[in-house]
Motif scaffolding. Sequence first.
Motif, PDB file in Angstrom:
ATOM      1  N   ASN A  49      -1.863 -25.234  -5.451  1.00 35.18           N
ATOM      2  CA  ASN A  49      -1.002 -25.128  -4.273  1.00 35.18           C
ATOM      3  C   ASN A  49      -0.349 -23.744  -4.154  1.00 35.18           C
ATOM      4  OD1 ASN A  49      -1.368 -27.682  -3.124  1.00 35.18           O
ATOM      5  ND2 ASN A  49       0.125 -28.623  -4.496  1.00 35.18           N
ATOM      6  N   ILE A  50      -0.662 -22.845  -5.097  1.00 29.67           N
ATOM      7  CA  ILE A  50      -0.154 -21.477  -4.999  1.00 29.67           C
ATOM      8  C   ILE A  50      -0.685 -20.851  -3.708  1.00 29.67           C
ATOM      9  CG2 ILE A  50      -0.329 -19.154  -5.990  1.00 29.67           C
ATOM     10  CD1 ILE A  50      -0.407 -20.431  -8.761  1.00 29.67           C
ATOM     11  N   SER A  51       0.204 -20.209  -2.962  1.00 35.37           N
ATOM     12  CA  SER A  51      -0.188 -19.594  -1.685  1.00 35.37           C
ATOM     13  C   SER A  51      -0.857 -18.243  -1.945  1.00 35.37           C
ATOM     14  CB  SER A  51       1.046 -19.421  -0.790  1.00 35.37           C
ATOM     15  OG  SER A  51       0.675 -18.874   0.453  1.00 35.37           O
ATOM     16  N   PHE A  52      -2.192 -18.254  -1.961  1.00 33.77           N
ATOM     17  CA  PHE A  52      -2.987 -17.056  -2.210  1.00 33.77           C
ATOM     18  C   PHE A  52      -3.213 -16.331  -0.882  1.00 33.77           C
ATOM     19  CE2 PHE A  52      -7.118 -14.950  -3.175  1.00 33.77           C
ATOM     20  CZ  PHE A  52      -6.737 -14.264  -4.316  1.00 33.77           C
ATOM     21  N   ASP A  53      -3.140 -15.007  -0.923  1.00 37.36           N
ATOM     22  CA  ASP A  53      -3.304 -14.210   0.296  1.00 37.36           C
ATOM     23  C   ASP A  53      -4.633 -14.580   0.974  1.00 37.36           C
ATOM     24  OD1 ASP A  53      -3.905 -12.099   2.166  1.00 37.36           O
ATOM     25  OD2 ASP A  53      -2.492 -10.815   1.103  1.00 37.36           O
ATOM     26  N   PRO A  54      -4.586 -15.091   2.198  1.00 31.85           N
ATOM     27  CA  PRO A  54      -5.810 -15.546   2.863  1.00 31.85           C
ATOM     28  C   PRO A  54      -6.793 -14.426   3.199  1.00 31.85           C
ATOM     29  CG  PRO A  54      -3.963 -15.601   4.386  1.00 31.85           C
ATOM     30  CD  PRO A  54      -3.393 -15.325   3.029  1.00 31.85           C
ATOM     31  N   PHE A  55      -6.335 -13.179   3.127  1.00 32.74           N
ATOM     32  CA  PHE A  55      -7.196 -12.042   3.449  1.00 32.74           C
ATOM     33  C   PHE A  55      -7.741 -11.354   2.197  1.00 32.74           C
ATOM     34  CE2 PHE A  55      -3.851 -12.484   6.681  1.00 32.74           C
ATOM     35  CZ  PHE A  55      -4.633 -12.736   7.799  1.00 32.74           C
ATOM     36  N   ALA A  56      -7.310 -11.817   1.028  1.00 28.32           N
ATOM     37  CA  ALA A  56      -7.666 -11.128  -0.215  1.00 28.32           C
ATOM     38  C   ALA A  56      -9.152 -11.209  -0.524  1.00 28.32           C
ATOM     39  CB  ALA A  56      -6.849 -11.675  -1.370  1.00 28.32           C
ATOM     40  N   LYS A  57      -9.758 -12.365  -0.343  1.00 29.46           N
ATOM     41  CA  LYS A  57     -11.168 -12.510  -0.701  1.00 29.46           C
ATOM     42  C   LYS A  57     -12.045 -11.571   0.128  1.00 29.46           C
ATOM     43  CE  LYS A  57     -14.917 -15.791  -1.410  1.00 29.46           C
ATOM     44  NZ  LYS A  57     -15.357 -17.207  -1.387  1.00 29.46           N
ATOM     45  N   THR A  58     -11.797 -11.509   1.415  1.00 25.26           N
ATOM     46  CA  THR A  58     -12.549 -10.595   2.279  1.00 25.26           C
ATOM     47  C   THR A  58     -12.335  -9.155   1.846  1.00 25.26           C
ATOM     48  OG1 THR A  58     -12.459 -12.089   4.168  1.00 25.26           O
ATOM     49  CG2 THR A  58     -12.820  -9.753   4.642  1.00 25.26           C
ATOM     50  N   PHE A  59     -11.098  -8.821   1.506  1.00 26.66           N
ATOM     51  CA  PHE A  59     -10.802  -7.458   1.071  1.00 26.66           C
ATOM     52  C   PHE A  59     -11.559  -7.121  -0.215  1.00 26.66           C
ATOM     53  CE2 PHE A  59      -8.341  -4.523  -1.563  1.00 26.66           C
ATOM     54  CZ  PHE A  59      -8.312  -3.422  -0.721  1.00 26.66           C
ATOM     55  N   ILE A  60     -11.578  -8.046  -1.159  1.00 29.16           N
ATOM     56  CA  ILE A  60     -12.291  -7.825  -2.419  1.00 29.16           C
ATOM     57  C   ILE A  60     -13.773  -7.565  -2.148  1.00 29.16           C
ATOM     58  CG2 ILE A  60     -13.039  -8.932  -4.568  1.00 29.16           C
ATOM     59  CD1 ILE A  60     -10.294 -10.402  -4.544  1.00 29.16           C
ATOM     60  N   GLU A  61     -14.351  -8.305  -1.212  1.00 31.49           N
ATOM     61  CA  GLU A  61     -15.754  -8.113  -0.855  1.00 31.49           C
ATOM     62  C   GLU A  61     -15.973  -6.743  -0.212  1.00 31.49           C
ATOM     63  OE1 GLU A  61     -16.363 -11.532   1.578  1.00 31.49           O
ATOM     64  OE2 GLU A  61     -16.662 -12.886  -0.133  1.00 31.49           O
ATOM     65  N   GLN A  62     -14.988  -6.287   0.564  1.00 33.13           N
ATOM     66  CA  GLN A  62     -15.088  -4.962   1.183  1.00 33.13           C
ATOM     67  C   GLN A  62     -15.049  -3.861   0.127  1.00 33.13           C
ATOM     68  OE1 GLN A  62     -11.735  -5.659   3.836  1.00 33.13           O
ATOM     69  NE2 GLN A  62     -13.078  -5.561   5.641  1.00 33.13           N
ATOM     70  N   VAL A  63     -14.195  -4.035  -0.854  1.00 28.89           N
ATOM     71  CA  VAL A  63     -14.111  -3.059  -1.944  1.00 28.89           C
ATOM     72  C   VAL A  63     -15.442  -2.973  -2.680  1.00 28.89           C
ATOM     73  CG1 VAL A  63     -13.078  -2.636  -4.221  1.00 28.89           C
ATOM     74  CG2 VAL A  63     -11.612  -3.213  -2.277  1.00 28.89           C
ATOM     75  N   LYS A  64     -16.016  -4.116  -2.992  1.00 31.04           N
ATOM     76  CA  LYS A  64     -17.301  -4.148  -3.704  1.00 31.04           C
ATOM     77  C   LYS A  64     -18.415  -3.526  -2.871  1.00 31.04           C
ATOM     78  CE  LYS A  64     -16.496  -8.282  -6.536  1.00 31.04           C
ATOM     79  NZ  LYS A  64     -16.971  -9.652  -6.815  1.00 31.04           N
ATOM     80  N   ALA A  65     -18.423  -3.837  -1.567  1.00 32.35           N
ATOM     81  CA  ALA A  65     -19.465  -3.305  -0.679  1.00 32.35           C
ATOM     82  C   ALA A  65     -19.381  -1.789  -0.573  1.00 32.35           C
ATOM     83  CB  ALA A  65     -19.336  -3.935   0.706  1.00 32.35           C
ATOM     84  N   ALA A  66     -18.197  -1.244  -0.765  1.00 34.35           N
ATOM     85  CA  ALA A  66     -18.003   0.203  -0.695  1.00 34.35           C
ATOM     86  C   ALA A  66     -18.272   0.882  -2.034  1.00 34.35           C
ATOM     87  CB  ALA A  66     -16.583   0.509  -0.225  1.00 34.35           C
ATOM     88  N   GLY A  67     -18.690   0.090  -3.024  1.00 34.04           N
ATOM     89  CA  GLY A  67     -19.019   0.656  -4.327  1.00 34.04           C
ATOM     90  C   GLY A  67     -17.872   0.708  -5.303  1.00 34.04           C
ATOM     91  N   GLY A  68     -16.776   0.050  -4.970  1.00 33.12           N
ATOM     92  CA  GLY A  68     -15.612   0.044  -5.853  1.00 33.12           C
ATOM     93  C   GLY A  68     -15.535  -1.209  -6.703  1.00 33.12           C
ATOM     94  N   ASP A  69     -14.669  -1.191  -7.676  1.00 37.97           N
ATOM     95  CA  ASP A  69     -14.382  -2.370  -8.493  1.00 37.97           C
ATOM     96  C   ASP A  69     -12.991  -2.880  -8.160  1.00 37.97           C
ATOM     97  OD1 ASP A  69     -16.797  -2.348  -9.847  1.00 37.97           O
ATOM     98  OD2 ASP A  69     -16.049  -1.113 -11.497  1.00 37.97           O
ATOM     99  N   PHE A  70     -12.853  -4.186  -8.066  1.00 36.34           N
ATOM    100  CA  PHE A  70     -11.538  -4.801  -7.869  1.00 36.34           C
ATOM    101  C   PHE A  70     -11.102  -5.384  -9.203  1.00 36.34           C
ATOM    102  CE2 PHE A  70      -8.380  -7.914  -6.749  1.00 36.34           C
ATOM    103  CZ  PHE A  70      -7.709  -7.350  -5.667  1.00 36.34           C
ATOM    104  N   ILE A  71      -9.903  -5.021  -9.637  1.00 36.62           N
ATOM    105  CA  ILE A  71      -9.406  -5.414 -10.956  1.00 36.62           C
ATOM    106  C   ILE A  71      -8.002  -5.987 -10.828  1.00 36.62           C
ATOM    107  CG2 ILE A  71      -8.781  -4.557 -13.260  1.00 36.62           C
ATOM    108  CD1 ILE A  71     -10.827  -2.253 -12.724  1.00 36.62           C
ATOM    109  N   VAL A  72      -7.750  -7.083 -11.508  1.00 37.75           N
ATOM    110  CA  VAL A  72      -6.421  -7.690 -11.519  1.00 37.75           C
ATOM    111  C   VAL A  72      -5.740  -7.396 -12.853  1.00 37.75           C
ATOM    112  CG1 VAL A  72      -5.125  -9.862 -11.521  1.00 37.75           C
ATOM    113  CG2 VAL A  72      -7.032  -9.544  -9.931  1.00 37.75           C
TER     114      VAL A  72
END
Length: 214
Positions: A70-93
């Motif tokens: 039930n944690i409110s996760f940013d609804p736009f985060a998954k798309t953003f992570i995919e954009q980072v990967k598509a641009a050749g970057g790594d997403f790290i938490v």
Amino acid sequence: MKDFAFISDFDGTLTKKDFYKILSEAYYKEELLPLFNSWKNGEMKNREYLGYVFNNVRRSEAELNEDILNISFDPFAKTFIEQVKAAGGDFIVISAGASYYIDKVLENYNIKGIDVYSNKGIYKNNGIYFDLDENSEFYSDRYGIDKLIIVEKLKANYKNIIYAGDSAPDLAPALISDLVFAKGKLVDLLKKEKKEFIEFQNFSEVWDKLKKHI
């Protein structure tokens, strides 16, 4: 060497509210106030205060899993992570919270292929307990995990480090990053340090600003 890594804090950055705050508001009363004050005064370490909240929540594992999902996760985060990967970057938490709930949230949103640096957490005695390795190169006595050391090490692998965070533990790593996205308390902390940053509220605002810098 890769072009860039986008490093993000978890609680309060990828989520609307820190998980310890969710548990505090739902299952605790006045008992936390003196501990909270000790923590904010610097008398109590971050891992000690969060540890108390996580340890003493008195929830079954099934009940805690329900809280986590039930944690409110940013609804736009998954798309953003995919954009980072598509641009050749790594997403790290990088998080001073617990892997116990972070991993479950990411799995729930089917977010794969990202590295997560966090404090190991295990369920026992009706709560979540940190399982820290004091011999780890990333160990911090105050936070459990040292975000600055992690970012310093990652800098050797990328041309640019972009950092996103919301609170005091994010300040040190943000100061050594090439580009910073900030929200919450981190905004004022960066202003005091005269470090340039881009303020944001959610990840729908980040990509258009990020792509100008990569």
